[in-house]
Design an enzyme around this catalytic site. Structure first.
Site, PDB file in Angstrom:
ATOM      1  NE  ARG A 149      -3.124  -3.006   0.318  1.00  0.00           N
ATOM      2  CZ  ARG A 149      -3.660  -3.677  -0.686  1.00  0.00           C
ATOM      3  NH1 ARG A 149      -3.563  -3.247  -1.926  1.00  0.00           N
ATOM      4  NH2 ARG A 149      -4.297  -4.801  -0.475  1.00  0.00           N
ATOM      5  CD  GLU A 179      -6.151  -8.613   5.737  1.00  0.00           C
ATOM      6  OE1 GLU A 179      -4.993  -8.187   5.695  1.00  0.00           O
ATOM      7  OE2 GLU A 179      -7.124  -8.016   5.247  1.00  0.00           O
ATOM      8  NE  ARG A 236      -2.099  -3.588  12.403  1.00  0.00           N
ATOM      9  CZ  ARG A 236      -2.626  -3.975  11.242  1.00  0.00           C
ATOM     10  NH1 ARG A 236      -2.619  -5.241  10.884  1.00  0.00           N
ATOM     11  NH2 ARG A 236      -3.181  -3.096  10.438  1.00  0.00           N
ATOM     12  CG  ASP A 267      -9.004  -2.364   5.633  1.00  0.00           C
ATOM     13  OD1 ASP A 267      -8.203  -1.651   6.249  1.00  0.00           O
ATOM     14  OD2 ASP A 267      -8.677  -3.164   4.739  1.00  0.00           O
ATOM     15  CD  GLU A 310      -5.425  -0.614   1.395  1.00  0.00           C
ATOM     16  OE1 GLU A 310      -4.996  -0.410   2.549  1.00  0.00           O
ATOM     17  OE2 GLU A 310      -5.789  -1.727   0.993  1.00  0.00           O
TER      18      GLU A 310
END
Ligand code: BDP
Length: 734
Positions: free
Chosen positions: A198, A321, A354, A395, A423
């Site tokens: 990104r 992810e 996170r 997000d 992004e």
């Protein structure tokens, strides 16, 4: 042209204040000579010399704990900055010798200073703050820059320079300030091969292959820029971490960077790949409760601190992810965080864990999943753990409501994570000044049943008297000469630091001071450019994801529209999952009749959103599935409003094209031309969003474009078939 004619021309241009060539490298720290003669003279009469006392030769005291390198950085910045701005060398001396001396010191380096500042001032300045004040001593004046620690002197030096660069009066200067948030961190998503996840501004600035032998001079300029806005921590590489980072050769490379950053008060932190013990040393497991794993991390942490004595700690993306994590071993996020927290505690390190998690196997609304996983863990983390939460529950979308976790974990320090790199807001190509977006989340009221629980007060720790506090911004920095790709995207780096120091600053104040420093104090530049900046985020919302729409961008690179996408392997990676357009209407029902994500908010926050009649337009389709013919507050139908928002976004970009054109003779040619070109691209991209989205949604609404919306340039199939290749950052492989 003859030599004399050339000098005449240059002289005339500088008299007229016409801008010099500028490639943007210097960011907001330009220090060009102040063209306004009277103002320059008045500054020069107020600041005559820089006084940096010799540290006591021996014994206790001396400069503060960061050592003289920090004082030297402050001295050098002041000397270069003041000399540049005032157009004459401002001498550095060790004793005040004349009226207008600028005296620097901490109570231990310069006890005389204590006569000029009060105990209360020093208390208010705290660990990192400073006092910057003009004081009278008999018939003379001094400017005092005092702090408890050397780093405060550096921050104060940058503030004084900012006062001059923005043409503020300094006759009555009196500032006492301390940062509201302790750890003000920039998070790089840089990979070791120098691609940047990104990233839209070239390669990673960290030259891993040639480090530590080659230490780029750019690292110091990076440190100066970060320190100038008060940032004090950096996570050097991607949260999708590479275990190699923790090997001995890499620790030497990291140590070399840390040496450059240290005088600027910037600590290095590292991301963790949970499976590092397996990948690096063939351990059989990475179970956080396994004694061999605990030992591995303890030994590794000791090795890190040997290389980097002021190492800040770890940032962890786990079980997110596809990243490994403690859940692979049926342990919790708290088990994982606590293992690392214990390992770094001895050296004063912290762990930032996170909360960006959502599970492919979980059929529940993605917006709800982090809350469901983390709220049960409140109170289960060690004292030196923070949980880092993105501003919204999905997000980094152009607009999201605040993340419900902010109102739900009073026993855990929560760090706010925002994305400086754009992004989902036009990346390095489109103008989107993000301070208004960050202010929106910081000022959001979580309505927890306590006196004042805005997100800002949760994050700065004041709402729950947390011992540690942090804020993180995902960097937009790369090797492009101007650091950020889009020349105006520098403003986002700047704004992040300023808000991290003081979240009560307004977006308008920040835009104003950035513009003055980075471009010009000329009112013909300041007013139009700041208004462009301040409008820009809303314009991007309007032409891409208005009225609470989200996650309808193209797959992979995330640039441009893709509302039709429904072929991704996970349902929650598909735009159709989010907009839910059908014959009846559009939007994600997150009320009790739908996913009931609203129940994760305190009643005070949820109530207005719950009712279609009171839900603000900006969150309408975030929380509700709304009929196409629903009457909006404006009296228009939802369909009409939707289409008009797209058009409105484009119209705003068109006004900037005109505004920017008027700046041609007031700013330098290089940045002028670059932004001018980018605005052409932005207008075209905005039209593409409108034409693709309105035509796609019309296949459900079956309604014609309302008056005021231009007809599309191409049919829907054109946009559906178009494959956008080689966007900036393409090589990052996403
Ligand atoms: C998303 C990005 C992805 C990151 C992820 C994260 O698309 O590249 O890895 O966030 O924050 O926005 O971990």
């Amino acid at each position: 042209m003859s030599r004399s004619k050339f000098f005449l021309l240059v002289g005339t241009l500088s008299l007229l204040g016409v801008a010099r060539a500028d490639d943007g490298y210097r960011l907001w720290l330009r220090y060009d000579k102040i063209a306004d003669e009277a103002l320059r003279q008045s500054y020069a009469a107020t600041i005559s010399e820089i006084v940096v006392p010799e540290p006591p030769a021996q014994g206790p005291g001396g400069f503060g704990d960061l050592g003289t390198a920090t004082v030297a950085a402050a001295r050098d910045e002041l000397s270069a900055g003041l000399s540049g701005l005032l157009g004459t060398t401002i001498p550095v001396v060790t004793k005040a010798s004349r009226n207008g001396a600028l005296v620097l010191g901490t109570p231990c380096s310069n006890p005389d200073l204590l006569a000029l500042v009060t105990e209360a001032d020093l208390r208010a300045a705290g660990e990192e703050g400073y006092i910057l004040r003009r004081v009278a001593i008999g018939a003379e004046h001094r400017i005092v820059l005092a702090a408890n620690r050397d780093i405060g002197l550096l921050y104060g030096a940058f503030t004084l320079l900012r006062q001059l660069e923005t043409h503020q009066p300094i006759g009555q200067l009196s500032i006492v300030t301390a940062p509201k948030i302790q750890r003000r961190m920039i998070n790089h998503w840089d990979n070791l091969a120098r691609t940047v996840e990104r990233g839209y501004a070239g390669q990673s600035i960290w030259e891993w292959f040639v480090l530590p032998d080659v230490v780029s001079p750019r690292y110091r300029d990076y440190a100066r820029a970060c320190a100038s806005i008060g940032l004090n921590g950096t996570v050097l590489t991607n949260v999708n971490a590479d275990a190699q980072l923790l090997t001995a050769p890499f620790l030497q490379k990291i140590a070399a960077i840390a040496r450059v950053l240290r005088p600027y008060g910037i600590r290095v932190y590292l991301p963790v790949r949970w499976s590092a013990p397996i990948e690096l040393d063939q351990l059989k497991t990475a179970d956080p409760l396994d004694p061999a794993v605990i030992k591995w991390w303890t030994v590794k942490v000791a090795e890190i601190y040997r290389a980097i004595p002021d190492f800040g700690g770890f940032l962890v993306k786990a079980n997110s992810e596809g990243q490994p994590g403690p859940q692979n071993y049926h342990r919790t996020h708290a088990d994982g965080a606590n293992l690392l927290a214990d390992a770094v505690a001895l050296n004063g390190g912290i762990v930032i864990w996170r909360a960006f998690v959502y599970d492919a196997a979980n059929p529940d609304d993605r917006a709800k999943q982090a809350y469901s996983e983390f709220v049960p863990l409140d109170g289960k983390f060690r004292d030196n753990v923070l949980v880092q939460v993105k501003n919204g529950p999905i997000d980094f979308m152009p607009r999201e409501p605040f993340h419900p976790l902010f109102g739900a974990m009073p026993k855990t320090p929560l760090a706010l994570e925002v994305q400086i790199t754009q992004e989902y807001l036009g990346q390095g190509t489109q103008l989107a000044f993000l301070a208004p977006m960050w202010k929106e989340v910081l000022e959001a009221d979580t309505h927890r049943p306590a006196a004042d629980t805005t997100v800002a007060r949760i994050v700065d720790g004041s709402a729950d008297l947390q011992r540690i506090s942090a804020i993180a911004g995902v960097a937009n920095i790369g090797t492009d000469r101007n650091w950020t790709g889009h020349p105006l995207a520098q403003a986002n780096w700047y704004a992040f630091g300023r808000l991290a120091w003081d979240h009560t600053l307004t977006a308008a104040q920040i835009a104003d001071e950035w513009t003055r420093q980075t471009f010009s104090n000329d009112p013909r530049v300041v007013a139009p450019l700041t208004s462009m900046l301040l409008e820009s985020r809303e314009a991007v919302v309007n032409y891409s994801m208005p009225l609470g729409l989200h996650h309808i961008m193209a797959t992979g690179h995330h640039y441009g529209p893709g509302p039709w996408v429904d072929d991704q392997k996970r349902p929650d990676w598909n735009p159709v999952y989010y907009h839910r357009a059908d014959a009846k209407g559009i939007g994600f029902d997150r009320t009790a009749t739908g996913s009931n994500a609203l129940a994760q908010y305190a009643p005070g926050a949820a109530k207005p959103w719950d009712d279609l009649a009171t839900c603000p337009d900006e969150f309408l389709l975030w929380f509700h599935h709304v009929p196409w013919d629903y009457r909006m507050r404006s009296g228009k139908s939802l369909w009409e409003e939707l289409c008009l928002h797209y058009q409105h976004g484009i119209d705003t970009v068109r006004t900037w094209q005109k505004t920017w054109g008027l700046l041609q003779n007031a700013i330098d040619a290089e940045r002028f031309a670059h932004v001018q070109g980018l605005l052409i691209r932005q207008e075209r991209d905005a039209r593409e969003w409108r034409d693709a989205c309105t035509q796609y949604f019309a296949t459900f609404s079956k309604m014609p474009l309302p008056a005021g919306v231009e007809p599309p340039e191409h049919p829907l199939e054109f946009y559906e078939k178009a494959v956008l290749r080689y966007t900036p950052g393409w090589s990052a492989g996403k």
